[in-house]
Design a protein around this motif. Structure first.
Motif, PDB file in Angstrom:
ATOM      1  N   GLN A   1       0.847  -1.192   0.000  1.00  0.00           N
ATOM      2  CA  GLN A   1       0.000   0.000   0.000  1.00  0.00           C
ATOM      3  C   GLN A   1       0.876   1.232   0.000  1.00  0.00           C
ATOM      4  O   GLN A   1       1.652   1.465   0.930  1.00  0.00           O
TER       5      GLN A   1
ATOM      6  N   LYS B   1      -3.130   5.353  -1.814  1.00  0.00           N
ATOM      7  CA  LYS B   1      -3.615   4.308  -2.710  1.00  0.00           C
ATOM      8  C   LYS B   1      -4.182   3.138  -1.914  1.00  0.00           C
ATOM      9  O   LYS B   1      -3.904   2.990  -0.732  1.00  0.00           O
ATOM     10  N   GLU B   2      -4.949   2.318  -2.608  1.00  0.00           N
ATOM     11  CA  GLU B   2      -5.504   1.135  -1.961  1.00  0.00           C
ATOM     12  C   GLU B   2      -4.443   0.047  -1.836  1.00  0.00           C
ATOM     13  O   GLU B   2      -3.477   0.011  -2.606  1.00  0.00           O
ATOM     14  N   ARG B   3      -4.652  -0.827  -0.872  1.00  0.00           N
ATOM     15  CA  ARG B   3      -3.768  -1.962  -0.706  1.00  0.00           C
ATOM     16  C   ARG B   3      -3.954  -2.900  -1.903  1.00  0.00           C
ATOM     17  O   ARG B   3      -5.075  -3.254  -2.253  1.00  0.00           O
ATOM     18  N   GLU B   4      -2.835  -3.307  -2.518  1.00  0.00           N
ATOM     19  CA  GLU B   4      -2.912  -4.121  -3.718  1.00  0.00           C
ATOM     20  C   GLU B   4      -2.127  -5.412  -3.578  1.00  0.00           C
ATOM     21  O   GLU B   4      -1.122  -5.487  -2.865  1.00  0.00           O
TER      22      GLU B   4
ATOM     23  N   ARG C   1      -7.912  -9.176  -1.227  1.00  0.00           N
ATOM     24  CA  ARG C   1      -8.039  -8.808   0.185  1.00  0.00           C
ATOM     25  C   ARG C   1      -9.123  -9.631   0.874  1.00  0.00           C
ATOM     26  O   ARG C   1      -9.007  -9.962   2.054  1.00  0.00           O
TER      27      ARG C   1
END
Length: 124
Positions: free
Chosen positions: A39, A43-46, A108
């Motif tokens: 992350q 930004k979003e966790r990817e 996720r």
């Protein structure tokens, strides 16, 4: 519940290599798929990479394919992420993830437990 502790993050230059480790305890590590997410600020966790409980199948995000390698040592309850040819865009907090029993954490929603994260910063 599996407890996860990451190590190995740091500050490196572009093109350098770094290896992250994630030690698991308190659960059935050997029957869980394991993975890494990251992350970046804002930004979003990817998803980054994942490995099947048996170690014979691996999965990678397109952005790291060919540069990163995930592996595991079930005897040590540890999963690794070898990162080569690092780029500034790889800068992020990296999180270890344990899948649900017999699952593989490539999203996720498939993650059963998270580590606390370790920072990787790549300078240009």
């Amino acid at each position: 519940q599996v407890q996860l502790v990451e190590s190995g993050g740091g500050l490196v230059q572009a093109g350098d290599s770094l290896t992250l480790a994630c030690a698991a305890s308190g659960g059935t590590f050997s029957i869980r798929g394991m993975g890494w997410f990251r992350q970046a600020p804002g930004k979003e966790r990817e998803f980054v990479a994942a490995i099947k409980w048996s170690g014979d199948s691996t999965y990678y995000a397109d952005s790291v394919k060919g540069r990163f390698t995930i592996s595991r040592d079930n005897a040590k309850s540890t999963v690794y992420l070898q990162m080569n040819s690092l780029k500034p865009e790889d800068t992020a907090a990296y999180y270890c993830a344990a899948g649900r029993p017999m699952g593989i954490p490539t999203t996720r929603e498939a993650v059963g437990s998270w580590g606390q994260g370790t920072q990787v910063t790549v300078s240009s």
